[in-house]
Design a protein around this motif. Structure first.
Motif, mmCIF file in Angstrom:
data_model
loop_
_atom_site.group_PDB
_atom_site.id
_atom_site.type_symbol
_atom_site.label_atom_id
_atom_site.label_comp_id
_atom_site.label_asym_id
_atom_site.label_seq_id
_atom_site.Cartn_x
_atom_site.Cartn_y
_atom_site.Cartn_z
ATOM 1 N N THR A 35 0.631 -1.237 -0.079
ATOM 2 C CA THR A 35 0.123 -0.187 -0.171
ATOM 3 C C THR A 35 0.769 1.291 0.030
ATOM 4 O OG1 THR A 35 -1.858 -1.097 1.045
ATOM 5 C CG2 THR A 35 -1.713 1.200 1.342
ATOM 6 N N LYS A 39 1.218 4.000 -2.929
ATOM 7 C CA LYS A 39 0.972 5.518 -2.766
ATOM 8 C C LYS A 39 2.285 6.312 -3.113
ATOM 9 C CE LYS A 39 -2.417 5.236 0.986
ATOM 10 N NZ LYS A 39 -2.580 5.491 2.290
ATOM 11 N N ARG A 103 -7.568 7.642 -2.946
ATOM 12 C CA ARG A 103 -9.029 7.547 -2.156
ATOM 13 C C ARG A 103 -8.969 6.032 -1.829
ATOM 14 N NH1 ARG A 103 -14.761 8.205 -5.169
ATOM 15 N NH2 ARG A 103 -14.004 10.097 -5.343
ATOM 16 N N SER A 104 -8.561 4.973 -2.496
ATOM 17 C CA SER A 104 -8.672 3.534 -2.152
ATOM 18 C C SER A 104 -7.752 2.816 -2.977
ATOM 19 C CB SER A 104 -10.192 3.055 -2.361
ATOM 20 O OG SER A 104 -10.535 2.880 -3.640
ATOM 21 N N ARG A 106 -7.473 -1.525 -3.866
ATOM 22 C CA ARG A 106 -8.237 -2.807 -3.706
ATOM 23 C C ARG A 106 -6.971 -3.944 -4.369
ATOM 24 N NH1 ARG A 106 -13.388 -5.419 -5.766
ATOM 25 N NH2 ARG A 106 -13.471 -7.426 -4.857
ATOM 26 N N VAL A 115 -6.772 1.097 -8.037
ATOM 27 C CA VAL A 115 -6.340 2.248 -7.367
ATOM 28 C C VAL A 115 -7.208 3.493 -7.918
ATOM 29 C CG1 VAL A 115 -4.762 3.832 -6.539
ATOM 30 C CG2 VAL A 115 -3.931 1.488 -7.104
ATOM 31 N N ASP A 116 -8.221 3.867 -6.811
ATOM 32 C CA ASP A 116 -8.951 5.284 -7.184
ATOM 33 C C ASP A 116 -8.215 6.318 -6.616
ATOM 34 O OD1 ASP A 116 -10.801 3.514 -8.568
ATOM 35 O OD2 ASP A 116 -12.187 3.612 -6.709
ATOM 36 N N ASN A 140 -8.831 6.190 -12.421
ATOM 37 C CA ASN A 140 -9.052 4.539 -11.864
ATOM 38 C C ASN A 140 -7.800 3.966 -12.662
ATOM 39 O OD1 ASN A 140 -12.355 5.275 -13.105
ATOM 40 N ND2 ASN A 140 -11.801 4.648 -10.678
#
Length: 160
Positions: A35, A39, A103-104, A106, A115-116, A140
């Motif tokens: 994660t 980022k 934002r998120s 998954r 990735v959003d 997206n």
């Protein structure tokens, strides 16, 4: 007195329980590291974009990566991606700056994630050279892990 079979069974369950807990902790730790790395991939791409470095922006993608803009214009592969970014960085987005906020994330597999990303842009111009209003939207991405590095495989951009 507890029977030998019962003690053995309890010992096996205890070992399996500690083993599963250790595996779970390793998986959570790996996910946390991935994660953070995703980022960082987003931040690195944003930095290249804000420096208007077409080459660095393009090579954040896998070699055969796909991009589609808010207007639906596609680019495929490093050559087309770099040409696209070079065009926008030398024309209507030459003074633009953006901010991207994850934002998120998954994880679809350990090496593939969706990735959003919320984005905002200032300093853009219209294609005919007039000041454009500040823009925002949603990215997206599908990112994939290659030799320990997360890279953009698919990028779709929408504007609100």
């Amino acid at each position: 007195m507890i029977s030998f079979r019962l003690r053995t069974g309890l010992a096996v369950l205890l070992v399996l329980g500690f083993s599963a807990a250790g595996s779970w902790a390793q998986m959570v730790s790996k996910t946390d590291a991935d994660t953070a790395a995703i980022k960082q991939c987003v931040a690195k791409w944003e930095d290249a974009w804000n420096r208007h470095d077409a080459h660095a922006t393009a090579v954040a993608y896998v070699e055969d990566g796909d991009f589609s803009s808010t207007t639906g214009v596609p680019s495929h592969g490093w050559k087309e991606l770099e040409a696209h970014y070079n065009e926008i960085f030398t024309t209507f987005l030459k003074d633009a700056q953006r901010t991207d906020t994850v934002r998120s994330i998954r994880f679809l597999t350990p090496e593939i994630a969706s990735v959003d990303i919320d984005w905002q842009m200032t300093g853009a111009r219209t294609r005919d050279g007039k000041d454009a209003p500040n823009r925002k939207g949603l990215l997206n991405w599908v990112v994939t892990k290659h030799n320990g590095q997360w890279m953009i495989t698919i990028y779709h951009e929408s504007a609100f």
